[in-house]
Design a protein around this motif. Structure first.
Motif, PDB file in Angstrom:
ATOM      1  N   ARG A 302      37.446  -6.596  -0.615  1.00  0.00           N
ATOM      2  CA  ARG A 302      37.097  -5.758   0.538  1.00  0.00           C
ATOM      3  C   ARG A 302      38.082  -4.609   0.686  1.00  0.00           C
ATOM      4  O   ARG A 302      37.698  -3.475   0.947  1.00  0.00           O
ATOM      5  N   PRO A 402      20.301  -5.192   7.820  1.00  0.00           N
ATOM      6  CA  PRO A 402      21.728  -4.878   7.752  1.00  0.00           C
ATOM      7  C   PRO A 402      22.254  -5.180   6.344  1.00  0.00           C
ATOM      8  O   PRO A 402      21.815  -6.148   5.713  1.00  0.00           O
ATOM      9  N   PHE A 403      23.152  -4.341   5.894  1.00  0.00           N
ATOM     10  CA  PHE A 403      23.735  -4.513   4.561  1.00  0.00           C
ATOM     11  C   PHE A 403      25.214  -4.190   4.685  1.00  0.00           C
ATOM     12  O   PHE A 403      25.574  -3.180   5.286  1.00  0.00           O
ATOM     13  N   PRO A 404      26.086  -5.055   4.177  1.00  0.00           N
ATOM     14  CA  PRO A 404      27.515  -4.837   4.432  1.00  0.00           C
ATOM     15  C   PRO A 404      28.045  -3.607   3.707  1.00  0.00           C
ATOM     16  O   PRO A 404      27.581  -3.286   2.612  1.00  0.00           O
ATOM     17  N   GLY A 405      29.024  -2.951   4.316  1.00  0.00           N
ATOM     18  CA  GLY A 405      29.667  -1.793   3.695  1.00  0.00           C
ATOM     19  C   GLY A 405      30.098  -2.046   2.250  1.00  0.00           C
ATOM     20  O   GLY A 405      29.806  -1.234   1.374  1.00  0.00           O
ATOM     21  N   PRO A 406      30.768  -3.185   1.976  1.00  0.00           N
ATOM     22  CA  PRO A 406      31.213  -3.432   0.592  1.00  0.00           C
ATOM     23  C   PRO A 406      30.068  -3.792  -0.358  1.00  0.00           C
ATOM     24  O   PRO A 406      30.307  -4.047  -1.545  1.00  0.00           O
ATOM     25  N   ILE A 410      30.612  -8.027  -2.448  1.00  0.00           N
ATOM     26  CA  ILE A 410      30.982  -9.307  -1.826  1.00  0.00           C
ATOM     27  C   ILE A 410      29.851 -10.330  -1.948  1.00  0.00           C
ATOM     28  O   ILE A 410      29.855 -11.362  -1.295  1.00  0.00           O
ATOM     29  N   ARG A 411      28.880 -10.022  -2.798  1.00  0.00           N
ATOM     30  CA  ARG A 411      27.825 -11.009  -3.066  1.00  0.00           C
ATOM     31  C   ARG A 411      27.879 -11.482  -4.509  1.00  0.00           C
ATOM     32  O   ARG A 411      26.970 -12.171  -4.980  1.00  0.00           O
ATOM     33  N   TRP A 445      16.545 -11.691   9.659  1.00  0.00           N
ATOM     34  CA  TRP A 445      17.524 -10.663  10.032  1.00  0.00           C
ATOM     35  C   TRP A 445      18.055 -10.008   8.764  1.00  0.00           C
ATOM     36  O   TRP A 445      18.127  -8.803   8.646  1.00  0.00           O
ATOM     37  N   GLN A 446      18.446 -10.831   7.821  1.00  0.00           N
ATOM     38  CA  GLN A 446      18.789 -10.348   6.486  1.00  0.00           C
ATOM     39  C   GLN A 446      18.792 -11.532   5.531  1.00  0.00           C
ATOM     40  O   GLN A 446      18.880 -12.676   5.964  1.00  0.00           O
ATOM     41  N   ALA A 481      24.123 -11.035  14.695  1.00  0.00           N
ATOM     42  CA  ALA A 481      24.990 -11.399  13.563  1.00  0.00           C
ATOM     43  C   ALA A 481      26.208 -12.236  13.967  1.00  0.00           C
ATOM     44  O   ALA A 481      26.959 -12.683  13.115  1.00  0.00           O
ATOM     45  N   LYS A 518      25.277 -20.316  11.121  1.00  0.00           N
ATOM     46  CA  LYS A 518      26.557 -19.677  11.427  1.00  0.00           C
ATOM     47  C   LYS A 518      26.832 -19.876  12.909  1.00  0.00           C
ATOM     48  O   LYS A 518      26.026 -19.405  13.717  1.00  0.00           O
ATOM     49  N   THR A 522      29.565 -18.307   7.437  1.00  0.00           N
ATOM     50  CA  THR A 522      29.298 -16.916   7.787  1.00  0.00           C
ATOM     51  C   THR A 522      28.000 -16.521   7.085  1.00  0.00           C
ATOM     52  O   THR A 522      27.468 -17.286   6.283  1.00  0.00           O
ATOM     53  N   ILE A 523      27.490 -15.342   7.403  1.00  0.00           N
ATOM     54  CA  ILE A 523      26.245 -14.901   6.763  1.00  0.00           C
ATOM     55  C   ILE A 523      26.522 -14.562   5.304  1.00  0.00           C
ATOM     56  O   ILE A 523      25.853 -15.066   4.392  1.00  0.00           O
ATOM     57  N   GLU A 524      27.507 -13.717   5.069  1.00  0.00           N
ATOM     58  CA  GLU A 524      27.890 -13.398   3.693  1.00  0.00           C
ATOM     59  C   GLU A 524      28.745 -14.532   3.134  1.00  0.00           C
ATOM     60  O   GLU A 524      29.373 -15.269   3.883  1.00  0.00           O
TER      61      GLU A 524
END
Ligand code: XMP
Length: 526
Positions: A302, A402-406, A410-411, A445-446, A481, A518, A522-524
């Motif tokens: 990250r 929603p999609f994480p910045g990184p 991170i997946r 949600w995602q 989230a 969660k 966590t989600i990710e």
């Protein structure tokens, strides 16, 4: 424009927040009735309220009893402002006390779904005589203030609703803003339209028009830049600003290589086609991959991605500044997609903050200082989507999960390499396609798809043994989230996804489902 909030032309319905988390929800419900609303602290004085020139007031619920020491008090002068007022739960009781009615600890507490008996009145007109409402109170109103008609009762609340049409005052003991009060939205709407006499003019097209005008006024003849993330907020913010100032806005998109399939094209083609915005894409894939080489620890990943992102953005902005400098211009404004919940969480800032170059986009000359343009700072997410549609943005952008910045970085559990990114992109695209095809986008949600790059398992495909990687499907439902539950995706849909991924994506021989809520997960995954 100094520190005034946007929309001076639109009088707000102000929701006085007595400390429950319901005030923001009430503001949202008022807006769903197409009436503009904001939450304010209950400690606000009558004079401060007057200065905001509201159209009506709503007194929210709260955790306290009106008898407790330190229970939030209300400036009684607010009842003399001539404004329509609606009290809810604690607000209903506070209103009762302030206007000379009686609130008592009767011992008859009510928590949860309760049947309510309606007896005339404007608020509940047209609703079934007996219907369920959601209650949460210890104290009860036992006598309404003078001038009020009592229009509903429940076993635990002899006065469950009252109204005084001549003064445009009304109140309910229950919570009309929660889903468990099935007619609540109608009642809130009837207060706004029938008792307060307000117009329902808070619509996507009016919102967009107002925002464009506000941006025009704020930016004047200036120039602005906007970083696009591919997400809905920055896309809608940029589209609004583009409508306001045209080519004096430059959008910047950093391709860090951690995007999902089709995302760069969505920005470069769909976004540009829909808005006509001037876009600079910077291809920073190599830079990110080299920074990620050998990095496996999630926080380290990250940090590496975050730091490189800032550097890439700086490089792009420096280029734009140099070019505009040649043309004798400066860039004064930075557009950000900040939303109302972020503004409220950070203490309701008024948007006057200037970002110094070294704080945000460090590395630019010291004398560069951007003023912020935050056209979405008074909007909820669903309103942002509605405005996006109004501006003609395609559904793929407006409805984006929603999609994480990184990003995919991170997946991938393990080191990020180009080959692994390709594998994950392919698996993710199949999962997204099938979930959309099955009509599950509203419910989900995602759905992160995670590549367990450091795990291998034995499989058999065709006539041969395989030794490939598993991918994890992580479909979640959530409101914000902060908490989430895993979605019970139908088996047939899971089967299709699994079959397609294992057939079509080389290197993946197993698909597993994450059935953790969660918290604790966590989600990710990273
Ligand atoms: P977690 O994994 O914490 O995720 O349950 C909650 C939500 O935040 C997203 N997420 C991020 N978004 N930068 C972002 O912009 C990040 O570093 C980041 N990490 C998680 C995640 O996708 C989920 O929606």
């Amino acid at each position: 424009m100094g520190n005034r909030l946007l929309f001076v032309a639109v009088k707000p319905v102000l929701v006085l927040d007595f400390g429950a988390q319901y005030a923001q929800l009430i503001a949202r419900r008022v807006r769903e009735a197409n009436v503009y609303s904001e939450a304010v602290p209950s400690t606000i004085t009558a004079d401060e309220l007057k200065a905001k020139d509201p159209a009506a007031l709503v007194l929210s619920g709260g955790p306290s009893s009106v008898y407790e020491d330190g229970a939030p008090q209300l400036d009684p002068a607010i009842f003399d402002l001539g404004l329509p007022i609606f009290g809810i739960c604690y607000g209903f009781q506070a209103m009762t006390r302030a206007l000379g009615g009686t609130v008592e600890k009767t011992g008859a507490r009510e928590y949860g779904r309760t049947q309510m008996l309606v007896d005339g009145g404007v608020l509940h007109a047209g609703l079934p005589e007996t219907h369920p409402v959601w209650m949460s109170h210890g104290d009860s109103v036992t006598a309404a203030p003078e001038g009020f008609d009592v229009t509903a009762s429940t076993p635990g609340a002899p006065v469950a609703a009252f109204e005084d049409a001549s003064r445009r005052f009304a109140g309910v003991q229950y919570h009309p803003e929660v889903m468990h009060s099935p007619h609540g939205q109608q009642v809130l709407t009837r207060f706004l339209t029938e008792i307060a006499g307000l117009e329902q003019n808070w619509t996507a097209s009016n919102i967009a028009e107002q925002l464009i005008e506000d941006v025009r006024e704020q930016v004047g003849e200036g120039h602005a830049i906007c970083g696009l993330s591919g997400g809905v907020d920055s896309a809608v913010a940029a589209a609004l600003v583009q409508r306001a100032i045209g080519d004096r806005l430059t959008c910047v998109f950093v391709d860090h290589g951690l995007l999902r399939q089709g995302e760069r094209e969505q920005v470069e083609t769909d976004f540009v086609a829909a808005t006509g915005a001037k876009l600079v894409t910077v291809d920073e894939r190599e830079a990110f991959l080299s920074k990620l080489a050998g990095v496996t620890e999630p926080e380290a990943k990250r940090k590496a991605i975050g730091a490189e992102f800032i550097r890439s953005f700086e490089r792009a902005v420096a280029g734009i500044l140099a070019e505009s400098g040649d043309a004798g211009q400066t860039v004064d404004f930075l557009v950000q997609g900040t939303l109302y919940p972020d503004v409220v969480e950070s203490g309701g800032g008024t948007g006057t903050a200037n970002i110094k170059s070294h704080h945000n986009v460090g590395g630019l000359p010291d004398d560069v200082e951007f003023k912020l343009v935050e056209p979405l700072r008074l909007l909820f997410k669903d309103e942002v989507r509605a405005v996006g549609r109004e501006l003609g943005l395609p559904e793929v952008i407006v409805n984006r999960q929603p999609f994480p910045g990184p990003g995919l970085g991170i997946r991938i559990i393990g080191e990020v390499t180009e080959e692994r990114l390709e594998t994950l992109r392919a698996a993710d695209a199949i999962a997204r396609e099938e979930l959309t095809r099955a009509g599950l986008d509203e419910q989900i949600w995602q759905c992160p798809v995670v590549l367990l790059a450091d795990v291998r398992s034995v499989g058999v495909q065709g006539d041969g043994r395989t030794y490939g990687h598993p991918v994890v499907l992580r479909p979640v439902a959530s409101e914000d989230a902060m908490t989430a539950d895993w979605v019970r995706v139908p088996y047939e849909v899971l089967e299709t996804i699994s079959t397609r991924i294992t057939n079509e994506v080389a290197d993946v021989n197993r698909v597993v489902l994450d059935v953790t809520s969660k918290p604790p997960g966590t989600i990710e995954w990273e």
